[in-house]
Write an enzyme that holds these catalytic residues in place. Structure first.
Site, PDB file in Angstrom:
ATOM      1  N   HIS A 162       0.842  -1.212   0.000  1.00 13.22           N
ATOM      2  CA  HIS A 162       0.000   0.000   0.000  1.00 13.22           C
ATOM      3  C   HIS A 162       0.881   1.269   0.000  1.00 13.22           C
ATOM      4  CE1 HIS A 162      -3.221   2.695   1.277  1.00 13.22           C
ATOM      5  NE2 HIS A 162      -4.074   1.717   1.481  1.00 13.22           N
ATOM      6  N   GLU A 265      -0.804   1.189  -5.307  1.00  8.87           N
ATOM      7  CA  GLU A 265      -0.598  -0.058  -4.574  1.00  8.87           C
ATOM      8  C   GLU A 265      -0.581  -1.255  -5.519  1.00  8.87           C
ATOM      9  OE1 GLU A 265      -3.777  -0.065  -1.645  1.00  8.87           O
ATOM     10  OE2 GLU A 265      -3.880   2.114  -1.786  1.00  8.87           O
TER      11      GLU A 265
END
Ligand code: TA6
Length: 292
Positions: A162, A265
């Site tokens: 992320h 991400e």
């Protein structure tokens, strides 16, 4: 070679007393938190900081660190059946073990961290597993997460690296690499939408681009740089910026900080999730470089 032998890597007590590693070599410096197995900072030689880390982040066990490269595993987003379980899984909430650190022939440093099941993880997710994280700190930052199913049952996972990137100013930044790709727009009741052209970072964005292996590029005229974001073993790319209104409800993000970040991400989420047979493994990689 372990950390005490590798002159590029130094253990330290970081913010909140969390165990961290500082890596300094001829190509870059980086800060890695063992809590979460999370890279918090990467500064290639001659460049500015590449990663965003919130000034209001928690540095407390039990809370995720807001910034750098959190690891979402073994589920991405809310738990599929139990919303009371931690958002984005537990890997970012556990303290990883440093298993080795060494200098590669290229001059980059390779840090290896490991996480395996424990009473704490088994309370949240009943399956045994082994996660290996290779973090290569050099003129590129490469993060490779290998997930191994060490149990007797199939292991169904969704996951993401992320990554939070630091921006000069959001309204002036755009992202390329997603043209002609379908995404789930989570801000429009999961409407299936086709991306046309570049993606301007000038409003709230929360999109899951599906079935894409493409590299993305962040074009940042204020910082006079482009960040190249490559990936491997990933079919989904998630792009997120909470923008002003939503960030007001976030205790660990300052009111204006949304202007200085975007998440791109590398993952396998929703229908791109992976099921590992007993003994099988999968490696998810993200890799960054700065160009001018
Ligand atoms: O990747 C986007 C996302 O899933 C958003 O929906 C947003 O909530 C974000 O992750 C951050 O999640 P967190 O649990 O770190 O607040």
């Amino acid at each position: 070679m372990n950390s005490s032998e590798d002159p590029a890597t130094r253990p330290l007590s970081g913010k909140g007393g969390l165990p961290m590693l500082e890596v300094v070599n001829g190509q870059a410096k980086a800060l890695i938190s063992l809590y979460g197995g999370q890279v918090l900072s990467w500064v290639p030689r001659g460049e500015e900081e590449v990663l965003f880390l919130s000034e209001r982040s928690h540095f407390t066990a039990g809370q995720p660190i807001r910034g750098g490269v959190p690891i979402c595993w073994p589920w991405f987003g809310p738990h599929p059946a139990d919303p009371a379980k931690p958002m984005h899984g537990f890997a970012r909430l556990m303290t990883w073990r440093l298993t080795s650190s060494a200098t590669l022939p290229s001059g980059a440093s390779r840090i290896e961290l490991m996480l395996t099941e424990s009473p704490e993880t088994l309370a949240l997710w009943p399956q045994p597993f082994r996660l290996l994280l290779h973090i290569d700190v050099g003129s590129h930052l490469r993060i490779a997460l290998t997930m191994v199913n060490s149990g007797p049952e199939p292991l169904a996972t969704t996951s993401a690296l992320h990554s939070y990137f630091r921006l000069g100013k959001a309204g002036q930044v755009h992202i390329t690499g997603l043209d002609d790709t379908f995404y789930i727009d989570t801000l429009q009741q999961d409407l299936y939408t086709l991306q046309r052209g570049k993606l301007q970072v000038d409003q709230e964005i929360n999109r899951i681009y599906l079935d894409t292996a493409s590299l993305c590029m962040i074009h940042d005229p204020l910082l006079e740089r482009q960040i190249v974001v490559k990936k491997e073993g990933s079919r989904s790319t998630v792009v997120w910026n909470p923008w002003s209104e939503r960030s007001r409800g976030m205790a660990d993000l300052g009111p204006d900080e949304y202007q200085y970040m975007v998440c791109i991400e590398a993952g396998n989420v929703r229908q791109d999730g992976r099921t590992l047979a007993p003994g099988a493994s999968h490696t998810l990689v993200t890799e960054f470089a700065v160009i001018h």
